[in-house]
Design an enzyme around this catalytic site. Structure first.
Site, PDB file in Angstrom:
ATOM      1  N   ARG A 274      -4.655   6.035  95.398  1.00 25.21           N
ATOM      2  CA  ARG A 274      -4.446   6.947  94.263  1.00 25.21           C
ATOM      3  C   ARG A 274      -4.661   6.297  92.899  1.00 25.21           C
ATOM      4  O   ARG A 274      -4.663   6.956  91.874  1.00 25.21           O
ATOM      5  CB  ARG A 274      -3.039   7.558  94.350  1.00 25.21           C
TER       6      ARG A 274
ATOM      7  N   ALA B 268     -21.413 -21.523  41.397  1.00 24.15           N
ATOM      8  CA  ALA B 268     -21.540 -20.286  42.176  1.00 24.15           C
ATOM      9  C   ALA B 268     -22.972 -20.074  42.623  1.00 24.15           C
ATOM     10  O   ALA B 268     -23.916 -20.439  41.931  1.00 24.15           O
ATOM     11  CB  ALA B 268     -21.059 -19.103  41.336  1.00 24.15           C
TER      12      ALA B 268
END
Ligand code: UD1
Ligand code: CA
Length: 452
Positions: free
Chosen positions: A15, A420
């Protein structure tokens, strides 16, 4: 007294509608049968016999346990037949505890109580009273003494009124068990060899039969389908949540917390909703875990805060650190005291030194970042050339400008600054500035293109 355990796990579990054997389905992240084995191990069993049938290969691959005696029941002819497969390995002078492999929430305390009952009688049965006992074996008592178990399908209407049922868990001596197993027949409604028939045999020999009961019925509830599996999962989660709260953890909603493993906690830990904890996790004092976090095999030290929607896996978060929201710490990520990782930052096999920060949109892989360094938004350690991984070392107090690519292997010295937008491919000396980007060129009065 020495005792062995027989775990019955040969049933197919039709099941469940699954290619996985039923007892390998997980509750609280652990296969049901493994959970039961863990419980009986902490009870101190000398031997564990596992009766298996379906999916033997899968079982053997999943249940890695030394000293487990694997007993194949090739055909499932009933619970009595299942125990018979273990009988040759059972000694006369030991006690035998029989358990079912699909009732994973049985507690060690309950089995200890059953064992204690057995010390003072010949056969100890774990029973429970159910409002709806349909389908279960009924406990038959005469003048309060247990005399038999009658299976639902074999029971009379009057017997079916009985609410006290057999949990399938019982304990008796090896000698008695083997003698009774030898006498079982399959002359019953299901044509099976019922283990439960040993109760009437014990009674007819004048043996003393006593019962014990679990604290709650979920402990003995079996799983036959996925609905029952989900119910037991909830019950286990609630049990664990209660233990954690008793242990001083604040769960903002215990119904929205999942522990699939082991959680050790300090004092005043607060866990917000929808947090999943997997494997072995340790949280120090005053740790705060925000909503929707996943913590897997990690350690988070005192006063650290994990903001919402973060994932921490096989990582080590130091005292006073903050992580997230939306951060991902992958295996080998180490954050030292007071380090900070913000949103959309990923770390893998990387150490972020004391007080260092990577606050936004960054990937740190195979990297070592010194104390108090500042990693600007959008910094990427380019650790992989498509074949090999290489390391990036950033010294303490270094400042990496936003949107820099650090092409490993590369070293950035202490106190160095990276402008940066740089692509850094070679060493930056201590306290130096490195700028590696296209120079800005301005063209005055530049006419924009117009549509043709
Ligand atoms: C059994 C009991 C019943 C009890 C119930 C509790 C018997 C005859 N009946 O019924 O009294 O109330 O459990 O849940 O014992 N198994 C094997 N080999 C087999 C048959 C079963 O290993 O040939 C294993 C199953 O995998 C399972 C356990 O034994 O783990 C129980 O089997 P199940 O078929 O669920 O027994 P029930 O009919 O529910
Ligand atoms: Ca059953």
């Amino acid at each position: 007294m020495a005792f062995s355990v027989v775990v019955l796990a040969a049933g197919k579990g039709t099941r469940m509608k699954s290619s996985l054997p039923k007892v390998l389905h997980k509750v609280g992240g652990v296969p049901m049968v493994q959970r039961i084995i863990n419980t009986v191990k902490s009870l101190g069993a000398d031997n564990i016999h596992l009766v298996y049938g379906h999916g033997g290969d899968q079982l053997k691959a999943t249940v890695v346990e030394e000293n487990l005696n694997w007993c194949l029941q090739a055909e499932q002819l009933g619970t009595g037949h299942a125990v018979q497969q273990a009988a040759p390995h059972i000694k006369d002078n030991e006690d035998v505890l029989i358990l079912v492999g699909d009732a994973p929430l049985i507690r060690e305390e309950t089995l200890s109580a059953l064992k204690a009952v057995k010390e003072n009688c010949d056969l100890a049965l774990l029973t429970v009273n159910l409002d709806d006992p349909t389908g279960m074996g009924r406990i038959i008592r005469e003048n309060d003494n247990i005399t038999a178990i009658v299976e639902h399908k074999d029971a009379t209407d009057a017997q079916r009124e009985i609410k006290e049922i057999n949990t399938g868990m019982m304990m008796m001596s090896g000698a008695d068990l083997k003698r009774w197993l030898g006498k079982l027949s399959n002359d019953n409604a299901q044509g099976e060899y019922y283990l439960t028939d040993v109760i009437a045999m014990a009674a007819s020999e004048g043996k003393r039969i006593q019962s014990a009961q679990p604290q709650s019925a979920v402990e003995v509830e079996g799983v036959n389908n996925r609905l029952q599996l989900a119910n037991l999962e909830r019950a286990l989660q609630r049990r664990q949540a209660d233990e954690l709260m008793t242990n001083g953890v604040t769960l903002l909603d215990p119904a929205r917390f999942d522990l699939r493993g082991q959680l050790d906690n300090g004092n005043d830990v607060v866990i917000d909703v929808n947090v999943i904890v997997e494997g072995k996790v340790t949280l120090g004092n005053n740790v705060i875990i925000g909503a929707n976090c996943i913590l897997r095999n990690c350690t988070i030290a005192d006063n650290a805060v994990i903001e919402p929607n973060s994932i921490v896996e096989e990582a080590d978060v130091g005292e006073g650190c903050t992580v997230g929201p939306y951060a991902r710490l992958r295996p080998g990520a180490v954050m030292q005291k007071n380090a900070k990782v913000g949103n959309f930052v990923e770390m893998k096999k990387a150490v972020l030194g004391e007080g260092a920060k990577a606050n936004h949109l960054t990937y740190l892989g195979d990297a070592e970042v010194g104390a108090k360094a500042n990693i600007g938004a959008g910094t990427i350690t380019c650790n992989y050339d498509g074949v090999n991984k290489s390391k990036t070392v950033i010294g303490e107090n270094a400042f990496i400008g936003s949107n820099s690519s650090l092409v490993a292997p590369v070293n950035i010295g202490k106190g160095a600054t990276v402008g940066a937008g740089s692509v850094i491919t070679s060493t930056v000396d201590e306290d130096a500035l490195a700028v590696a980007r296209g120079k800005q060129r301005n063209i005055p009065n530049w006419p924009r293109p117009t549509k043709k």
